[in-house]
Design a protein around this motif. Structure first.
Motif, short mmCIF file in Angstrom:
data_model
loop_
_atom_site.label_atom_id
_atom_site.label_comp_id
_atom_site.label_asym_id
_atom_site.label_seq_id
_atom_site.Cartn_x
_atom_site.Cartn_y
_atom_site.Cartn_z
N VAL A 46 0.86 -1.18 0.00
CA VAL A 46 0.00 0.00 0.00
C VAL A 46 0.90 1.23 0.00
O VAL A 46 2.03 1.18 0.50
N PRO A 47 0.41 2.32 -0.56
CA PRO A 47 1.25 3.53 -0.58
C PRO A 47 1.30 4.21 0.79
O PRO A 47 0.30 4.22 1.52
N PHE A 48 2.46 4.73 1.09
CA PHE A 48 2.63 5.53 2.32
C PHE A 48 2.33 6.99 1.91
O PHE A 48 3.22 7.77 1.63
N HIS A 49 1.04 7.30 1.88
CA HIS A 49 0.59 8.51 1.18
C HIS A 49 1.04 9.81 1.84
O HIS A 49 1.04 10.86 1.20
N ASN A 50 1.40 9.79 3.09
CA ASN A 50 1.77 11.05 3.75
C ASN A 50 3.28 11.14 3.98
O ASN A 50 3.74 11.89 4.83
N LEU A 51 4.06 10.42 3.21
CA LEU A 51 5.51 10.45 3.38
C LEU A 51 6.07 11.84 3.09
O LEU A 51 6.89 12.37 3.86
N GLY A 52 5.63 12.43 1.99
CA GLY A 52 6.15 13.74 1.63
C GLY A 52 5.85 14.79 2.67
O GLY A 52 6.70 15.64 3.01
N LEU A 53 4.63 14.75 3.22
CA LEU A 53 4.28 15.73 4.24
C LEU A 53 5.16 15.59 5.47
O LEU A 53 5.62 16.59 6.04
N LEU A 54 5.40 14.37 5.89
CA LEU A 54 6.17 14.15 7.11
C LEU A 54 7.64 14.49 6.90
O LEU A 54 8.26 15.14 7.76
N ILE A 55 8.21 14.09 5.78
CA ILE A 55 9.61 14.44 5.53
C ILE A 55 9.76 15.96 5.40
O ILE A 55 10.72 16.55 5.90
N GLY A 56 8.79 16.59 4.76
CA GLY A 56 8.83 18.05 4.66
C GLY A 56 8.74 18.74 6.00
O GLY A 56 9.26 19.85 6.18
N LEU A 57 8.10 18.09 6.96
CA LEU A 57 8.00 18.68 8.29
C LEU A 57 9.30 18.53 9.07
O LEU A 57 9.72 19.45 9.78
#
Length: 1653
Positions: free
Chosen positions: A960-971
């Motif tokens: 399954v995709p880890f859909h919030n990866l970009g948001l968390l790394i950006g944080l």
């Protein structure tokens, strides 16, 4: 090394000894000594020779050389030969006595050399010294000093010479008058006596064993007589001390009878000096020697002097000793030596003097007396043997003294007594108890800053001395073993001896081991015979309890355990084997730790396990009950030691748990509840632990006893309704309830799990809540006691933990869960958010951690409330504890933070999905972005913990995709540059975990290690460094790793999140965000083409919001990176920015110019955008009669502004040069088509309101914007001279206006031709296609530009002439009159630009000009005007035959313009007529003559034209016409009167002209008069007045004779159409129509000339 080389080296060094620097001198001496150690003889000889040769060398340097020789001799004297020794002796003797004055440094150095040689060659030295002693003459002081030193250094060698020496010295004693000489004599006599005594004491080693004291007695007595009776009376203190110091050793050499005779005078004399001298060491030393001499001879006189002696010596011993004064210490030793002598000779008299002084209260007296007593006990043991009872009894009062100095002295006395059997006497036990009491004293505080040379103050404290004394007495004095064992055991249990437990235990262990070695009978204690000894139960309890604080009291825990192990036969016979194996393990555990590292709870648990095992081994209920009883009795002993009392409660609970008697258990529990000190927190905790431990075996009884206590009278009395409103009673009640609540909690925590679940809600929680919720008259009263709250939280926590740890927890439904969670959150919110004062929030969060794991689950809102409340309670705390007990506060903070971590991981565990993780991070996000560093650090730490937990417990069943990866790394990733190093480290850990989470969701196993992600760990070292360059380089590396592992679908969300971080209040994080954004764009920007508009929009909005100066450069770089990959998309996106451009957008445009290739691409796109769309749209005006308004279109306007920004960047220079022709032409066309164009209304309103500070200050008006851009382009391309020329001439302003635009273009072309000629070929090539432009203004502008180029020779120089002519020729038929006019101007410019090329293009030029005269139907066509002006410039340059064909037509065509209403036309036509006359010579004259005659009248009349330029043109034309009339008089008149600048008298001129006309051209008068008639009604007043005047001047003349006609007329063959002229003249009628009144179709006549005709 040869002798000569040694000598050279030594001489070189000796030459340097005169250096002024003392350090150099010292180094030279050291070097000499080093050489002397290797070659001593050669070195010494070199020194001797050097001194002999340098006789004038100053004495300080001679002394230095002598000292170096002494040092060599001290180590190598045995290697000397006799000759060398003799030479050195002579040198030293000479140096020593060279001057009679006292030069101590020099003479002492020489004396030292003699003494050093005298150790090996005493005879030679003594021979030389005796040679220096002259009879009847005082010897040199240095000689005396040397003799004295030799007597000490080599007594066996000097003493045989003493008779000779004394015989030489004694006769001259009386001659010594100077004190220095007398002091020297005294010193010599002292050392002679000491040497003699040493010799006599060691006759077995003496060279002459036959020497006796009598050999010196007479001489010494003679000297004694002088010293004592004469010199001792001196006022000089130094001399008196020297005399006294000499009398001591001399007294041993006096004859016995002489000594006995002198004692009555000698002793008082010495004693009297004590009052005169502060430094009494030498007095006491001499006195001791005198006393020894007196005792040795059995003097009876001593008895009579004893009282005075004791008093004087006692006063000396009572002087306070200063450790910094060695002489005082030495004096004390000498005084004690005197007491020893007296104690051996008169012990009774001595004790009778000393013991009464022990009763005095004076500190110095008592301390001094005790010192003497101790010394006497040690030094005169035989004499004191029968005096022991008296001495012991005299110690009664000193034992009561509280002074520390007295105590120290008493302990020292007791130590001496122990070694000599005093403590075995009656009263000795009091001494032992005193020692133990002093061991129990609290340790003295060390001084804050002890001096570097001071001793450890603790080492000399009373306690330290007592501890050492007790141990030494126990271990080294065998006779004390039966005294101390088992007597010392009685000091173990009393509280007042707690401080002495460690030394007591150590001593008892040693004593017990000795007893064990002696046999079992000697070791076993008979408790019946020793009633004062504590019971084995008491000893066991005491030693076990004090072991709980093992490092107190110098490590009493280990000492107590060792003693307990040794005493096992006296405690219980079954314990030996177990304790022998267990106690060493406990001791080893203590050795592994220190007071700081010891885990207290773990240590106490080990001790309790030791106790449980002990009870299990004993397995005797009576013994166990007796132990529990004894433990309960000891509770009051630990009121001042709460930690140990707490442990004692645990021991009681453990003991009761092992007891099988329920009655005993309940009885003891009841007593504990009734006697507990509830006000003490530690005691409440200990009581609760006791109940909890007891409940392990007696759950029912424990709970029953708690309920019985609540129902008992004791509890009811304290909680009565009448007392609850009193503060004191209320506080007491709260404490009791706190203890009870805590008891229930510990019961639940420790009781068997299978029994607890059934009683949790029914018994335990019910009672807990009942005690917490107080009701008064049915109304709930909120408690104010924080201790009660804390106890409730702790108890609920323990209950919850018990439920969770139960095997049946999964099926247990906790109905009170929500209620308890709410209560815990209320407690947490009630705590102050900025400080951590109590452990309530820690316990409450820990409780919530257990509660959330119990069913039923919390709803989402409750979960969110718990997370928010707990985070707010912890995050806002101050970074460091400010209280004094900072260590405790730090520990509490760490524990509280761990509790929060456990709670958050427990909540995350309930929702182990990406969404659940996102929810947790969202709660932490505000704290991650906090402006306070400590809050960010905590939030990042928690985030890292949660991510690690999530990763460790990740279970992926499907991809399954880890859909919030970009948001968390950006944080998290921008936090890699946080100001706090800890935050940076945690941020990297967060990114690391997120990357592995992504790999997990992609299907990789948990143990997979990705090389790229692992690089993050190696980058953490770079984040520790505070250097910004290293820090941001590391951040760039982190960004590269992220870019390599981030899925494409997460890239835009990551970028948008990082854009949000640009406004972070922490500037370093904002900078890191810019670094990572640009890194991502560089690495992965290729997939973002569709997202470019969105990125640009977000970037622009962030630039407007953010304030950091670093953001704009970073944003520029971001735009650059995107543009390198998606240039067209970036240009289109930026063109969508609203106008006017704000400063940030301007800077983004400029970013596109940093790289020439990109800049060229951007400029090309912008040119395309600017040229592709229509430049304006026409909007119909409201009034139909008005001209439609032209409104600029936005895209070309935006492109123009963008071009300006791009080209304003210096880096854009190469690109601008590359696109120079395209840019120049496009911008020139843009300028032309925006003249008079308006801004859209919305932009007009913004212009009127004024730009905001964020907006660029440039003029947005379309034409001005284009002109500015063109100007910028020229500057950037290196055409500064063009710009400067335009600035000086005002060309830019002309370009902006409709009226001046054409002139502005002309000036631009002129400037370009002059300063940018090499650029023109390509510019013209680009301009070639603009002749067909749909926009008239563009054609006009380009034509004006081209026309002006022909005005410069650059067209010819650059071979542009043909192309320019072709381009202009192509525009001759343009529909725009302005274009046609400018074409003619350009062609005419050839006359000034390339005059030599006019002939070649003459037909073409003339055709164009003549065609221009016939342009259109407008009688005042500007094209015609330009044609006339152009012809005037060209007619002189073209070939005559080219002009002939059109000359007549031109003259005819321009004639009507002589009388034009427009001054320009009149001026141009008349001047052109003049130029035509000027060039009409030869063949052209006949053709043109009729035109000259026809124009003569208008030219004359227009001399009165109101416009000066017209009149000037007439003057010029008439002057040019004169030669063509073939009348020299008329031509001369014209030249005379019509010179430029000369005032014209019109009447006179007209009269002269008319005379010549009538005289020479009488046949033309009719035509002239007819032409004048048309000007009678001219609108110009002066012209109208001149016409009649001209007519009047031509009055009728007589017809001339036929024969004279040829003289009056010029030859007719010179005039074209001469025949017609003649015929017309003869007929008296008018000629051709164009010679009379003008044809209306051909042009206007004089204004108003046809009116009324």
């Amino acid at each position: 090394m040869t002798e000569s080389s040694v000598k050279k080296l030594a001489f070189t060094l000796l030459d340097a000894i005169t250096d002024k620097d003392p350090l150099v001198q010292e180094q030279v001496c050291s070097a000499l000594c080093s050489v002397g150690e290797v070659r001593p003889v050669e070195t010494l000889r070199a020194c001797e020779e050097y001194l002999r040769q340098h006789d004038k060398l100053a004495h300080p340097y001679r002394a230095a050389v002598l000292r170096a020789m002494e040092r060599v001799l001290s180590s190598c004297a045995s290697e000397l030969d006799k000759d060398t020794a003799s030479t050195i002796i002579l040198l030293a003797s000479s140096e020593m006595t060279k001057t009679k004055d006292l030069v101590w440094d020099w003479q002492q150095a020489a004396s030292g050399v003699l003494v050093a040689v005298g150790r090996q060659f005493i005879s030679k030295v003594m021979e030389e010294l005796l040679r220096r002693l002259h009879p009847g003459t005082l010897p040199h002081c240095a000689v005396l000093h040397t003799l004295a030193s030799l007597a000490v250094a080599n007594a066996f060698g000097v003493v045989p010479f003493l008779p000779s020496v004394l015989s030489s010295l004694l006769p001259v004693l009386g001659m010594a008058k100077q004190d220095t000489v007398r002091v020297a004599f005294c010193s010599a006599l002292q050392h002679f006596s000491e040497g003699a005594l040493e010799y006599l004491a060691n006759l077995d080693r003496a060279p002459d064993p036959t020497v006796r004291k009598d050999a010196f007695a007479t001489d010494i007595f003679s000297a004694y007589d002088v010293l004592f009776h004469q010199w001792l009376q001196s006022r000089e203190a130094k001399l008196r001390l020297a005399v006294v110091e000499a009398l001591g050793p001399m007294s041993h050499l006096l004859p016995s009878e002489r000594l006995e005779e002198q004692l009555p005078k000698l002793l008082p004399g010495i004693l009297a000096l004590y009052k005169k001298h502060a430094e009494t060491f030498y007095l006491s030393k001499s006195l001791g020697q005198i006393l020894e001499a007196a005792v040795s001879v059995g003097s009876r006189t001593l008895e009579t002097q004893l009282d005075a002696l004791l008093a004087a010596l006692h006063s000396q011993i009572c002087v306070p000793v200063e450790s910094s004064s060695p002489l005082v210490m030495s004096n004390q030793k000498e005084v004690l030596r005197c007491f020893t002598v007296l104690a051996c000779s008169s012990p009774d008299r001595l004790l009778a003097f000393l013991l009464p002084r022990l009763d005095t209260s004076n500190e110095r007296t008592r301390v001094g007396t005790l010192q003497v007593v101790r010394h006497v006990i040690n030094s005169a043991a035989a004499q004191m043997e029968d005096k022991k009872p008296f001495i012991l009894s005299s110690m009664r009062l000193p034992l009561l003294d509280t002074n520390s100095k007295v105590k120290r002295a008493v302990v020292q006395v007791i130590s001496a007594m122990a070694h000599h059997g005093y403590l075995e006497q009656p009263g000795g036990e009091a001494m032992i108890e005193y020692i133990v009491q002093q061991c129990a004293l609290p340790p003295e505080q060390e001084p804050e800053k002890p001096g570097p040379g001071s001793k450890d103050p603790k080492a000399d404290s009373v306690r330290a001395i007592s501890v050492r004394t007790l141990y030494l007495v126990s271990t080294t004095v065998d006779r004390m073993s039966h005294v101390l064992w088992p007597y010392l055991l009685q000091f173990l249990t009393p509280v007042r001896f707690t401080g002495a437990l460690t030394p007591l235990c150590r001593s008892l262990v040693h004593l017990a081991q000795k007893r064990q070695e002696a046999g079992a009978d000697a070791f076993l204690i008979q408790y019946d015979a020793h009633a004062s000894l504590p019971s084995p139960y008491a000893v066991t309890g005491r030693l076990l309890v004090v072991s709980s604080s093992p490092y107190l009291g110098d490590g009493r825990g280990a000492a107590a355990l060792r003693l307990l192990s040794v005493l096992h036969p006296n405690i219980h016979p079954l314990l030996g084997q177990h304790w022998e194996t267990t106690v060493p393990l406990l001791l080893g555990y203590l050795d592994e730790h220190t007071e700081e590292t010891l885990p207290q709870e773990e240590w106490e648990e080990k001790l309790l396990m030791f106790l449980r095992d002990t009870l299990a081994i004993v397995s005797d209920n009576a013994w166990i009950c007796q132990l529990s009883l004894e433990l309960c009795r000891q509770l009051p002993c630990y009121d001042e030691a709460p930690q140990e009392k707490n442990f004692l409660y645990k021991c009681i609970g453990t003991t009761l748990g092992a007891a099988s008697s329920k009655e005993v258990v309940r009885k003891h529990l009841q007593e504990l509840l009734e006697t507990a000190r509830y006000q003490e927190e530690a005691e409440r905790e200990g009581l609760a632990c006791c109940f909890g431990i007891c409940a392990v075996s007696h759950l029912e009884d424990t709970l029953a006893q708690l309920e019985d206590f609540v129902r008992s009278e004791v509890f009811r009395k304290s909680t009565g309704i009448l007392n609850i409103f009193k503060d004191r009673s209320e506080n007491e009640v709260e404490k009791v309830k706190s203890a009870l609540i805590l008891c229930y909690g510990h019961v639940a925590a420790r009781a068997p799990r299978e029994l607890v679940l059934a009683k949790v809600e029914s018994d335990i929680l019910r009672n807990i809540c009942q005690h917490f919720n107080t009701k008064v008259l049915g109304v709930k009263v909120e408690t104010k006691d924080p201790a009660l709250k804390l106890c409730l939280v702790q108890s609920v926590c323990m209950v919850s933990r018990a439920i969770c740890s139960s095997t049946q927890a999964g099926s247990f439904h906790f109905t009170r869960k929500a209620e308890l969670v709410t209560q815990m959150m209320e407690f947490i919110r009630a705590e102050p958010p900025d400080s951590l004062r109590t452990p309530i929030r820690k316990k409450a969060m820990l409780t919530c951690t257990y509660l959330v794991s119990v069913e039923p689950a919390l709803d989402e809102q409750a979960r969110a409330d718990v997370i928010r409340g707990c985070l707010h309670s912890i995050m806002a705390l101050l970074p460091e504890p400010m209280e004094e007990d900072g260590g405790c506060q730090k520990s509490l903070y760490l524990e509280t933070l761990h509790a929060l971590e456990d709670l958050l991981t427990s909540l995350l565990q309930r929702n182990m999905t990406p969404q659940g993780l996102q929810i947790m991070i969202e709660h932490l996000s505000p704290w991650i972005k906090s402006p306070r560093g400590h809050e960010r650090a905590r939030a990042l730490g928690l985030s890292a913990l949660l991510l690690r937990y999530f990763l460790e417990h990740l279970r992926v069943s499907a991809l399954v995709p880890f859909h919030n990866l970009g948001l968390l790394i950006g944080l998290f990733s921008p936090r890699c540059a946080d100001l706090w190093p800890a935050t940076r480290q945690e941020a990297v850990d967060c990114v690391y975990s997120l990357l592995y989470l992504q790999l997990g969701y992609e299907g990789f196993s948990r143990d997979y290690r990705d090389d790229v992600a692992e690089r993050l760990l190696s980058l953490k070292d770079g984040l520790v460094h505070p250097d910004p360059a290293i820090l941001f380089h590391t951040c760039h590396s982190v960004g590269q790793i992220i870019a390599k592992r981030l899925p494409p679908d997460q890239l835009i969300s990551l970028l948008l999140t990082m854009f949000e971080a640009l406004g972070d209040p922490e500037k370093n994080c904002s900078r890191a965000a810019t670094v990572m954004i640009n890194c991502l764009l560089q690495e992965r920007g290729g997939v973002l083409q569709e997202k470019v508009p969105e990125i640009v929009s977000v970037l622009r909005s962030k630039l407007q919001e953010a304030q950091g100066e670093h953001i704009l450069p970073a944003a520029q770089h971001s735009v650059y990176l995107l543009a390198t990959q998606h240039c067209a998309a970036m240009v289109s996106s930026l063109l969508g920015s609203p106008l006017p451009l704000d400063s940030h957008t301007c800077m983004l445009w400029r970013a596109l110019a940093v790289e020439p290739r990109l800049a060229a691409q951007v400029l090309g796109l912008l040119l395309e955008k600017m040229s592709r769309d229509v430049p304006f749209k026409e909007s119909r005006a409201f009034l139909l009669g008005r001209t439609p308004d032209r409104v600029a279109t936005l895209l070309p306007l935006s492109a123009t502004c963008a071009l300006f920004e791009v080209m304003s960047t210096p880096a854009a220079g190469p690109a601008v040069l590359e696109l120079y022709p395209q840019l120049f032409v496009a911008l020139l066309l843009r300028v032309s088509c925006t003249v008079g164009v308006q801004l859209p209304r919305n932009l007009q309103s913004q212009e009127r309101r004024g730009a905001s500070p964020a907006l660029a200050t440039r003029n947005l008006e379309p034409c001005s914007s284009a002109v500015d851009t063109l100007r910028c382009m020229l500057l950037r391309s290196g055409s500064e001279d063009v710009v400067q020329r335009m600035d000086l001439e005002g060309g830019w302003e002309l370009l902006r206006t409709s009226a001046g635009h054409e002139e502005g273009a002309t000036r631009l072309a002129r400037a370009m031709a002059e300063h940018a000629g090499p650029r023109l070929p390509l510019v013209l090539k680009t301009l070639a296609c603009t002749h067909s432009s749909a926009y008239e203004n563009q054609r006009v502008t380009t034509t004006a530009f081209l026309a002006e180029l022909l005005n410069s020779n650059v067209a010819n120089d650059l071979m542009l002439l043909d192309s320019l002519l072709e381009s202009l020729a192509a525009r001759q038929k343009d529909t725009c009159a302005s274009v046609r006019r400018l074409v003619l101007r350009g062609l005419a410019n050839l006359a000034s630009g390339c005059p030599d090329k006019v002939r070649a293009h003459g037909p073409q030029l003339l055709t164009a000009m003549i065609g221009g005269l016939d342009d259109g139907d407008n009688p005042h066509s500007p094209v015609a005007l330009e044609a006339m002006l152009g012809l005037a410039r060209l007619v002189h340059l073209v070939e005559a035959w080219d002009l002939r064909s059109g000359l007549l037509h031109v003259a005819i065509r321009i004639r009507p313009f002589f009388d034009s209403e427009k001054m320009e036309f009149r001026t141009a036509s008349i001047r052109l007529f003049g130029h035509l006359n000027k060039v009409c010579h030869g063949d052209c004259e006949d053709i043109f003559l009729d035109q000259v005659v026809g124009g003569l009248a208008p030219l004359l009349l227009h001399l009165r034209d109101p416009q000066a330029t017209v009149a000037s043109a007439c003057r010029f034309a008439l002057c040019m016409c004169g030669p063509n009339l073939a009348c020299e008089e008329l031509s001369a008149a014209f030249q005379k009167h019509l010179q430029e600048g000369r005032a014209l008298h019109f009447g006179e001129f007209l009269n002269t002209t008319c005379k010549h006309l009538m005289h020479h051209f009488p046949d033309l008068l009719g035509r002239l008069l007819t032409t004048c008639l048309f000007y009678f009604k001219s609108s110009w007043e002066d012209v109208r007045a001149a016409a009649p005047l001209f007519t009047g001047k031509h009055h009728p003349l007589p017809r001339p004779h036929a024969a004279r006609q040829p003289r009056l007329m010029p030859p007719l063959h010179r005039f074209p159409g001469a025949a017609r002229i003649a015929q017309a003249a003869a007929a008296g009628g008018p000629g051709p129509a164009h010679f009379g009144a003008p044809d209306p179709a051909e042009g206007p006549g004089p204004r108003g000339a046809n009116k009324g005709c």
